[in-house]
Structures are given as C-alpha cells and as structure tokens.
Design a protein around this motif. Structure first.
Motif, mmCIF file in Angstrom:
data_model
loop_
_atom_site.group_PDB
_atom_site.id
_atom_site.type_symbol
_atom_site.label_atom_id
_atom_site.label_comp_id
_atom_site.label_asym_id
_atom_site.label_seq_id
_atom_site.Cartn_x
_atom_site.Cartn_y
_atom_site.Cartn_z
ATOM 1 N N GLN A 156 21.788 -62.585 -21.638
ATOM 2 C CA GLN A 156 22.784 -61.689 -22.197
ATOM 3 C C GLN A 156 24.030 -61.540 -21.188
ATOM 4 O OE1 GLN A 156 23.145 -60.568 -25.250
ATOM 5 N NE2 GLN A 156 21.150 -61.267 -25.831
ATOM 6 N N MET A 157 23.866 -61.171 -19.999
ATOM 7 C CA MET A 157 24.929 -61.504 -19.004
ATOM 8 C C MET A 157 25.335 -62.659 -18.805
ATOM 9 S SD MET A 157 22.836 -59.090 -15.943
ATOM 10 C CE MET A 157 23.827 -59.861 -14.856
ATOM 11 N N ALA A 171 25.916 -65.085 -21.123
ATOM 12 C CA ALA A 171 26.578 -65.219 -22.464
ATOM 13 C C ALA A 171 27.987 -64.241 -22.528
ATOM 14 C CB ALA A 171 25.614 -64.820 -23.639
ATOM 15 N N ARG A 172 27.750 -63.042 -22.078
ATOM 16 C CA ARG A 172 29.047 -62.189 -21.933
ATOM 17 C C ARG A 172 29.879 -62.728 -21.021
ATOM 18 N NH1 ARG A 172 26.572 -57.463 -19.868
ATOM 19 N NH2 ARG A 172 24.732 -57.739 -21.459
ATOM 20 N N GLU A 173 29.473 -63.222 -19.662
ATOM 21 C CA GLU A 173 30.457 -63.830 -18.724
ATOM 22 C C GLU A 173 31.156 -64.972 -19.285
ATOM 23 O OE1 GLU A 173 29.469 -65.984 -14.437
ATOM 24 O OE2 GLU A 173 28.874 -63.979 -14.910
ATOM 25 N N GLY A 233 31.857 -65.491 -22.319
ATOM 26 C CA GLY A 233 32.714 -65.238 -23.673
ATOM 27 C C GLY A 233 31.774 -65.943 -24.886
ATOM 28 N N GLU A 267 28.510 -65.984 -28.014
ATOM 29 C CA GLU A 267 27.673 -65.237 -28.673
ATOM 30 C C GLU A 267 26.614 -64.621 -28.164
ATOM 31 O OE1 GLU A 267 27.009 -66.494 -32.604
ATOM 32 O OE2 GLU A 267 28.964 -67.602 -32.993
ATOM 33 N N PRO A 268 26.246 -63.250 -28.311
ATOM 34 C CA PRO A 268 25.050 -62.940 -27.590
ATOM 35 C C PRO A 268 23.885 -63.705 -28.033
ATOM 36 C CG PRO A 268 26.357 -61.125 -28.693
ATOM 37 C CD PRO A 268 26.960 -62.252 -29.115
#
Length: 127
Positions: free
Chosen positions: A68-69, A71-73, A75, A77-78
C-alpha cells in the motif's frame, strides 16, 4: 509436582504396589511415562504450529502495508489486501510501468543538457 508432597507420593506408590502388585506396577509406570511424553510432544507441536501461523499472519500484514505504501508513493491504485491478489510481481510491474515515463523524461533532459553543453563548448572554441 501437582502440589503433592513426598509423603503423599510414597503413600500413593505403596497403595499402587499393593493393589497392582510388583509385576504390573513397572508396566503401568512405563505406560504413564509414554503417555505424558506423547502429550508433551503433541502440545509442543501445537504450540509451534500456532506460533508459525501467527508469524505468517504478521508477515502478510507487513507485506500488504508495504504494498500500500509503495502504491501510494508511486501514485498507483491501491493494491488489494488479499494475499493472492497482491502479488509482488504485479506490484513490481506496476511500479516499473509508472517509472518508465519518468525515466524517458530524464533521458530526454540529459540529452538536451549534453547538446547545450556541446554547443557552449563549440562556441568557446570558435570564439
């Protein structure tokens, strides 16, 4: 052991000796010893299995959190939290796909820098 003192143990052994006789008492002691050993072995195996499952759950949770981290970093999709859906290879492919345009832009910028530097050097030699 079980809150029984030495005198109580001697009394129990004496009564067992009288009731069972000297021939059956060693066999009973062996059977009890084997039974306790098997129970201890099964208990230790269950404890080990339980601990391994707990560690596996902790590792899976850490893997999901890391995915998740990342993916967020980047940009993206979760990533789903289920272990089968959140495959590390899929995550690496997604990261590589998102980084590909950035790498191409960096390469273009480097090429422009080289061209500008070359033009400056040529003008200095001419001038």
């Amino acid at each position: 052991m079980f809150g029984i003192g030495m005198t109580e143990m001697i009394l129990i052994v004496a009564i067992a000796l009288i009731v069972l006789g000297p021939k059956k008492l060693p066999e009973l002691a062996k059977s009890l010893g084997r039974g306790f050993a098997e129970f201890k072995r099964a208990t230790n195996e269950l404890k080990t299995t339980f601990e391994m499952e707990m560690k596996a759950d902790e590792l899976k949770a850490a893997k999901d959190k890391t995915a998740q981290m990342v993916a967020r970093e980047h940009g993206l999709e979760p990533v789903p939290n289920s272990g089968e859906d959140a495959d590390a290879d899929d995550l690496q492919e997604a990261v590589a796909a998102s980084e590909a345009p950035a790498v191409a832009e960096t390469a273009d910028a480097d090429t422009e820098t080289v061209e500008v530097t070359t033009e400056k050097q040529e003008s200095q030699v001419d001038g």
